[in-house]
Enzyme design. Structure first.
Site, PDB file in Angstrom:
ATOM      1  CE  LYS A  91      39.085 -23.338 -67.253  1.00  0.00           C
ATOM      2  NZ  LYS A  91      39.441 -22.878 -65.902  1.00  0.00           N
ATOM      3  N   GLY A 191      50.885 -33.581 -58.263  1.00  0.00           N
ATOM      4  CA  GLY A 191      51.030 -32.442 -59.155  1.00  0.00           C
ATOM      5  C   GLY A 191      51.628 -31.260 -58.421  1.00  0.00           C
ATOM      6  CB  VAL A 192      54.713 -30.400 -57.053  1.00  0.00           C
ATOM      7  CG1 VAL A 192      54.138 -31.097 -55.841  1.00  0.00           C
ATOM      8  CG2 VAL A 192      55.653 -31.344 -57.805  1.00  0.00           C
ATOM      9  CE  LYS A 194      49.737 -22.732 -64.755  1.00  0.00           C
ATOM     10  NZ  LYS A 194      49.083 -21.816 -65.742  1.00  0.00           N
ATOM     11  CB  VAL A 195      48.305 -24.713 -58.102  1.00  0.00           C
ATOM     12  CG1 VAL A 195      47.615 -24.658 -56.743  1.00  0.00           C
ATOM     13  CG2 VAL A 195      47.638 -23.749 -59.069  1.00  0.00           C
ATOM     14  N   GLY A 196      50.722 -26.510 -57.243  1.00  0.00           N
ATOM     15  CA  GLY A 196      51.168 -27.487 -56.258  1.00  0.00           C
ATOM     16  C   GLY A 196      52.420 -27.088 -55.507  1.00  0.00           C
ATOM     17  CG  HIS A 197      55.739 -24.371 -56.968  1.00  0.00           C
ATOM     18  ND1 HIS A 197      54.963 -23.965 -58.032  1.00  0.00           N
ATOM     19  CD2 HIS A 197      56.456 -23.271 -56.581  1.00  0.00           C
ATOM     20  CE1 HIS A 197      55.207 -22.690 -58.285  1.00  0.00           C
ATOM     21  NE2 HIS A 197      56.083 -22.240 -57.421  1.00  0.00           N
TER      22      HIS A 197
END
Length: 363
Positions: A91, A191-192, A194-197
């Site tokens: 990372k 959290g909506v 990049k991924v959440g939506h």
């Protein structure tokens, strides 16, 4: 106290002596002209070149940045092992506010540092970095994935990350309630972005009742405009206390499961996209003691890394989606191992990943 290099003695102790250490290599990167200050951490290359994203974040201190890079790199080793990838874990973190510091010159300088590792580290997007950024980084190194299709890449990896989390939720529902369907289940998503939506869309299409929160109001409004039946609450503290919540999905930054949030959780299941959700060792036992089923984050959020790994070999979306769908089976396998060993799922997942890495070292 510092040594002659100026590095914090605490940081050096973390690298060489603590449970968070044991990494193969840690590279400190600096380019004064562009303002780049970055840390690249390689936890393990037992299974192959280390693979993991680049986080761009305004850390309070350099020590915080190093600690985050170490933790995230270690998590990637376990994630890649359980995803069945021939990659170790790595990372990188870039220190600073991406809104003000990010520039073409900085990203190019970072790409040169990645390239200097000769393929031992393959990077991709993470918090604060996007497909367009990887296109720039890739101008200096072939070891950048998550690029745009126009530049030979696979595009946004958050699509398959969300799909994998959804498969983990289905497995959790099957294990706990006897059916993988989420129809009628009340699911809270913190959290909506990049991924959440994308996750919300899967949940709505499966018939779940979805409740959301996000620190960015524009992210909330985007969801509500697309899905008027979704409910929004002011913050995560409110969300975790929603009465009758079946599943809680942390999809923002790490440390969401801690000594304050776990006692307040109303959900029966925790399954989300955020990395490093357990704030410290022992939280997994606290969840088990409250009969809350935890789907280990690095298992269920592996869809994105499956996608970027495939990019190195000529990207095929259908092939990647099929691999990400196996997260359902892997999650069920972990729950079964946890039951047979009498340990929390996080411990069972660690054991399976550690065995794969140990087997690779013996070859």
């Amino acid at each position: 106290m510092t040594d002659v290099t100026g590095a914090s003695a605490d940081v050096l102790h973390t690298l060489f002596h603590s449970d968070q250490g044991g990494h193969e290599q840690v590279v400190l990167c600096q380019d004064r002209a562009s303002g780049l200050k970055a840390v690249i951490a390689l936890h393990s290359t037992a299974l192959g070149p280390a693979l993991g994203g680049t986080r761009f974040y305004p850390y309070a201190t350099e020590a915080d940045a190093v600690a985050d890079a170490l933790n995230l790199a270690r998590g990637m080793s376990y994630k890649n092992a359980l995803a069945g990838l021939d990659h170790g874990g790595g990372k990188a973190v870039i220190i600073g506010d991406p809104e003000t510091l990010k520039s073409e010159a900085l990203l190019l300088a970072y790409g040169r540092f990645v390239d200097s590792l000769g393929g031992r580290y393959v990077t991709a997007c993470d918090v604060g970095t996007y497909v367009a950024d990887m296109d720039v980084v890739a101008r200096e190194t072939r070891w950048a994935t998550g690029r745009s299709p126009e530049h030979g890449g696979a595009g946004d990896s958050s699509v398959l990350t969300a799909y994998g989390v959804f498969q983990g939720m289905r497995a959790s529902a099957a294990h706990l309630w006897g059916s993988p369907s989420l129809a009628g289940r009340r699911v809270g998503v913190a959290g909506v972005g990049k991924v959440g939506h994308h996750l919300v869309q899967h949940l709505v299409e499966d018939g779940a009742e979805v409740i959301i929160t996000d620190v960015r109001e524009e992210s909330v409004q985007r969801i509500l405009a697309k899905f008027p039946h979704v409910t929004a609450v002011p913050d995560t503290e409110t969300l975790i206390r929603v009465e009758g919540l079946d599943i809680y999905a942390p999809c923002a930054l790490g440390g969401a499961l801690n000594d304050g949030t776990v006692p307040a959780l109303t959900a029966r299941v925790v399954c989300g996209a955020a990395n490093n959700q357990l704030a410290h060792p022992g939280v997994e036992k606290d969840l088990a003691d409250r009969s809350i089923l935890y789907a280990p984050d690095y298992v269920v959020n592996a869809g994105g890394v499956i996608q970027v790994a495939d990019e190195l070999h000529g990207f095929d979306f259908d092939r990647c989606k099929a691999k990400a769908a196996r997260i359902y089976d892997t999650t069920l396998e972990i729950f079964a191992r946890a039951k047979s060993d009498g340990v929390p799922p996080a411990v069972a997942a660690d054991r399976i990943a550690e065995q794969r890495m140990a087997d690779a070292r013996l070859r």
